[in-house]
Every structure is written in C-alpha cells, then in structure tokens.
Design an enzyme around this catalytic site. Structure first.
Site, short mmCIF file in Angstrom:
data_model
loop_
_atom_site.label_atom_id
_atom_site.label_comp_id
_atom_site.label_asym_id
_atom_site.label_seq_id
_atom_site.Cartn_x
_atom_site.Cartn_y
_atom_site.Cartn_z
N SER A 7 0.85 -1.19 0.00
CA SER A 7 0.00 0.00 0.00
C SER A 7 0.88 1.23 0.00
O SER A 7 1.66 1.45 0.94
CB SER A 7 -0.88 0.00 1.24
OG SER A 7 -1.35 1.31 1.47
N HIS A 32 -1.32 -1.28 -4.22
CA HIS A 32 -2.57 -0.93 -3.55
C HIS A 32 -2.60 0.59 -3.31
O HIS A 32 -1.66 1.15 -2.72
CB HIS A 32 -2.65 -1.69 -2.24
CG HIS A 32 -3.92 -1.52 -1.47
ND1 HIS A 32 -5.07 -2.24 -1.73
CD2 HIS A 32 -4.23 -0.69 -0.42
CE1 HIS A 32 -6.02 -1.90 -0.86
NE2 HIS A 32 -5.54 -0.95 -0.07
N ASP A 34 -4.78 3.71 -1.75
CA ASP A 34 -5.86 4.02 -0.80
C ASP A 34 -6.40 5.42 -1.04
O ASP A 34 -5.70 6.41 -0.83
CB ASP A 34 -5.31 3.93 0.63
CG ASP A 34 -5.06 2.50 1.03
OD1 ASP A 34 -6.01 1.71 1.02
OD2 ASP A 34 -3.89 2.16 1.33
N MET A 36 -9.03 8.27 0.03
CA MET A 36 -9.82 8.66 1.22
C MET A 36 -10.34 10.09 1.03
O MET A 36 -9.62 10.94 0.49
CB MET A 36 -8.95 8.62 2.47
CG MET A 36 -8.26 7.28 2.69
SD MET A 36 -7.40 7.27 4.26
CE MET A 36 -6.46 5.75 4.09
N HIS A 65 -8.48 1.19 -3.73
CA HIS A 65 -9.38 0.97 -2.59
C HIS A 65 -10.07 2.29 -2.29
O HIS A 65 -9.46 3.22 -1.76
CB HIS A 65 -8.50 0.47 -1.41
CG HIS A 65 -9.23 0.27 -0.14
ND1 HIS A 65 -8.57 0.05 1.07
CD2 HIS A 65 -10.55 0.25 0.16
CE1 HIS A 65 -9.45 -0.09 2.04
NE2 HIS A 65 -10.67 0.03 1.52
N MET A 67 -12.20 4.54 -0.28
CA MET A 67 -12.82 4.81 1.03
C MET A 67 -13.48 6.17 0.93
O MET A 67 -13.07 7.15 1.56
CB MET A 67 -11.73 4.77 2.12
CG MET A 67 -11.26 3.35 2.42
SD MET A 67 -9.68 3.33 3.28
CE MET A 67 -8.58 3.41 1.88
N MET A 136 -11.39 -5.64 5.83
CA MET A 136 -10.59 -4.66 6.58
C MET A 136 -10.29 -5.24 7.96
O MET A 136 -11.21 -5.58 8.72
CB MET A 136 -11.35 -3.34 6.75
CG MET A 136 -11.42 -2.46 5.52
SD MET A 136 -9.85 -2.04 4.75
CE MET A 136 -8.96 -1.23 6.08
N GLY A 141 -8.59 4.26 7.31
CA GLY A 141 -8.24 5.67 7.46
C GLY A 141 -6.75 5.94 7.62
O GLY A 141 -6.26 6.96 7.17
N PHE A 142 -6.04 4.99 8.23
CA PHE A 142 -4.63 5.24 8.51
C PHE A 142 -3.81 3.96 8.40
O PHE A 142 -4.33 2.87 8.65
CB PHE A 142 -4.47 5.80 9.94
CG PHE A 142 -5.23 7.08 10.14
CD1 PHE A 142 -4.69 8.30 9.74
CD2 PHE A 142 -6.52 7.05 10.69
CE1 PHE A 142 -5.43 9.48 9.89
CE2 PHE A 142 -7.25 8.22 10.84
CZ PHE A 142 -6.70 9.43 10.44
N GLY A 143 -2.53 4.13 8.07
CA GLY A 143 -1.61 3.00 8.09
C GLY A 143 -1.08 2.79 9.50
O GLY A 143 -1.29 3.63 10.39
N GLY A 144 -0.41 1.67 9.69
CA GLY A 144 0.32 1.44 10.95
C GLY A 144 -0.54 1.10 12.15
O GLY A 144 -0.07 1.22 13.28
N ASP A 174 -6.60 -6.36 4.55
CA ASP A 174 -5.94 -5.06 4.57
C ASP A 174 -5.95 -4.47 5.98
O ASP A 174 -7.02 -4.24 6.55
CB ASP A 174 -6.69 -4.14 3.59
CG ASP A 174 -6.08 -2.76 3.45
OD1 ASP A 174 -4.99 -2.51 3.99
OD2 ASP A 174 -6.70 -1.93 2.76
N GLY A 176 -2.74 -3.89 9.27
CA GLY A 176 -1.99 -4.58 10.32
C GLY A 176 -1.35 -5.88 9.87
O GLY A 176 -1.02 -6.73 10.69
N GLY A 196 1.28 -1.94 4.15
CA GLY A 196 1.87 -0.62 3.95
C GLY A 196 3.10 -0.44 4.79
O GLY A 196 4.23 -0.60 4.33
N SER A 197 2.89 -0.16 6.09
CA SER A 197 4.02 0.13 6.97
C SER A 197 4.99 -1.05 7.08
O SER A 197 6.20 -0.85 7.20
CB SER A 197 3.52 0.54 8.36
OG SER A 197 2.61 -0.41 8.86
C1 DX5 Z 1 -6.06 1.76 5.78
C2 DX5 Z 1 -5.68 1.37 4.37
C3 DX5 Z 1 -4.58 0.40 4.30
C4 DX5 Z 1 -3.28 0.86 4.92
C5 DX5 Z 1 -2.70 -0.35 5.60
O1 DX5 Z 1 -7.27 2.43 5.76
O2 DX5 Z 1 -6.78 0.81 3.70
O3 DX5 Z 1 -4.35 -0.05 2.98
O4 DX5 Z 1 -2.34 1.39 4.04
O5 DX5 Z 1 -1.59 0.03 6.33
P1 DX5 Z 1 -0.80 -0.98 7.25
O6 DX5 Z 1 -0.36 -2.11 6.38
O7 DX5 Z 1 0.34 -0.14 7.75
O8 DX5 Z 1 -1.74 -1.42 8.34
ZN ZN Z 2 -6.37 -0.16 1.72
#
Ligand code: DX5
Ligand code: ZN
Length: 222
Positions: A7, A32, A34, A36, A65, A67, A136, A141-144, A174, A176, A196-197
């Site tokens: 991502s 991927h 994202d 938003m 994706h 959102m 999900m 909304g956020f990575g990590g 998707d 964690g 992602g992270s």
């Molecule tokens: C969150 C995104 C994810 C995000 C995942 O809303 O849909 O795609 O990038 O990030 P990680 O892999 O860091 O949880």
């Molecule tokens: Zn995503």
C-alpha cells in the site's frame, strides 16, 4: 499462490515513482492505492492523478481501494486513470449490485470492502458477481494500526461463504499485516495481503517481501 500488495499510503511521497518501481523490482504482485475523502474516513489522500502517475511507472496491476462516499460518481475517472481493480465499501453503496456492474462494465475487476464491524451478510447476494472481497482488519483511514483479531474468524467464514456460493472471488485482507500476523491470515483463507508500513518502513523491500511471501505460503507450518 499468495499475492502481496504494497500500500503506497506508507511510501515516501517525495519520491513516489521510485518507491513504486522499487516494490515492483522487489517482487510485489499488485500496487494498492488508498483513496480517502475525509468524509467516509477521517483522512484525505489522493485521487485519479496519482493512479495515472503510478500507471506510468509500473506494469503491475493497480488496486484502487475507494474509502469515499458516492464512489459511483468518480469510478469512471479511476478506470480511465488505469485502475485494474477497484473496491468500494459496502457501507457507502446503497445500490451495491449496480456499482459492481458499473465497475465491471468499465473492464475493471470489482471488489467489495467490509469494515471490521460489517457482517458478511452484506455481500451474500452479490457473491456471484464479485472478483474480490476486501476484509478490513483495521478501521480504515490510517496506516500502521494494530490488526483486529476478530478478522481471523471473519476470513474463515468468508472462505466458507464463497465456497458455498461457488464463487472464485479472491479474499484480500488489509490492515496490520506484518510478519506477526500474515501466517494466521493466510491460514484463515486469504489470498491477497495488503501491507503498507510493514513494507515501506523497512530498509530492504526485497527481503521484506520475500519473508512475507514465505510466511503466507507456509501458513505458519515449518
Ligand atoms: C487503511 C488502508 C490500508 C493501509 C494499511 O485504511 O486501507 O491499505 O495502508 O496500512 P498498514 O499495512 O500499515 O496497516
Ligand atoms: Zn487499503
């Protein structure tokens, strides 16, 4: 085979083109992206111009994706920008059947994303129409963020539902996903792993992708 989809939310945006090329060289399967809108989710990211920019630097499938509220209004723009896969959230689509048809008529693979609290019954009657389902495993909304454990039972139940409906839809997960969670997610029945992270925050993308793939394919067995 396990599909790994980095991502770009966690990429370094001062050098996005090089980041996308780097994960492609490192062995990624999909990219991927994202999207938003600050309404459906609290964060705002990017739109079709970033998809078009990614298209210019990679031959990997682009997995968008969405959102966002009212995705149907902008789906044609994402298709035109080069999306190969588009997922919409069932929570934003009162006419989900029609929205999936819209995506497929644009010759793009169609998926439905479900928030952690959304039951699988939301997709029961469109299962035969789906190219993929996105579970999900964090609140979008956020990575990590930390992986939500109840996602494991949901993936297993989805796997059973798709088998019962004789659907060959891909199960994508998707949120964690990392070295600690990927094997159990794979064991539960996932085919495609968004991370992602766990990829972009590491120094060697090739090593990280290879380790994630091995864990996903071995599913935790030695
Ligand atoms: C969150 C995104 C994810 C995000 C995942 O809303 O849909 O795609 O990038 O990030 P990680 O892999 O860091 O949880
Ligand atoms: Zn995503």
């Amino acid at each position: 085979m396990a599909l790994i989809a980095p991502s770009i939310l966690s990429a370094d945006f001062t050098r996005l083109g090089r980041e996308v090329s780097a994960v492609e060289t490192a062995g990624a399967d999909w990219i991927h992206i994202d999207v938003m809108d600050g309404r459906f989710v609290p964060n705002i990211t990017y739109g079709p111009i970033i998809v078009a920019a990614c298209k210019r630097v990679t031959s990997l499938p682009l997995d968008v994706h969405l959102m966002i509220e009212k995705p149907e209004a902008i789906i044609p723009d994402f298709a035109k920008a080069g999306a190969d896969y588009i997922s919409v959230h069932t929570e934003t689509c009162p006419h989900l059947h029609r929205t999936l048809q819209q995506i497929q008529e644009l010759e793009v693979k169609a998926g439905v994303a479900l928030n952690p609290a959304t039951p699988l019954s939301a997709i029961e009657y469109v299962a035969d129409q789906l190219d993929f389902v996105l579970i999900m495993s964090v609140n979008p909304g956020f990575g990590g963020q930390k992986f939500i454990e109840s996602s494991i039972d949901k993936i297993k139940a989805l796997s059973d539902l798709l088998a019962q409906k004789q659907s060959s839809a891909i199960i994508q997960v998707d949120g964690g996903i990392n070295a600690d969670t990927i094997a159990s997610v794979a064991r539960a029945g996932a085919d495609c792993f968004v991370a992602g992270s766990a990829i972009f925050n590491t120094p060697d993308y090739a090593d990280t992708l290879a380790a994630l793939r091995t864990d996903a394919e071995r599913k935790g067995t030695p």
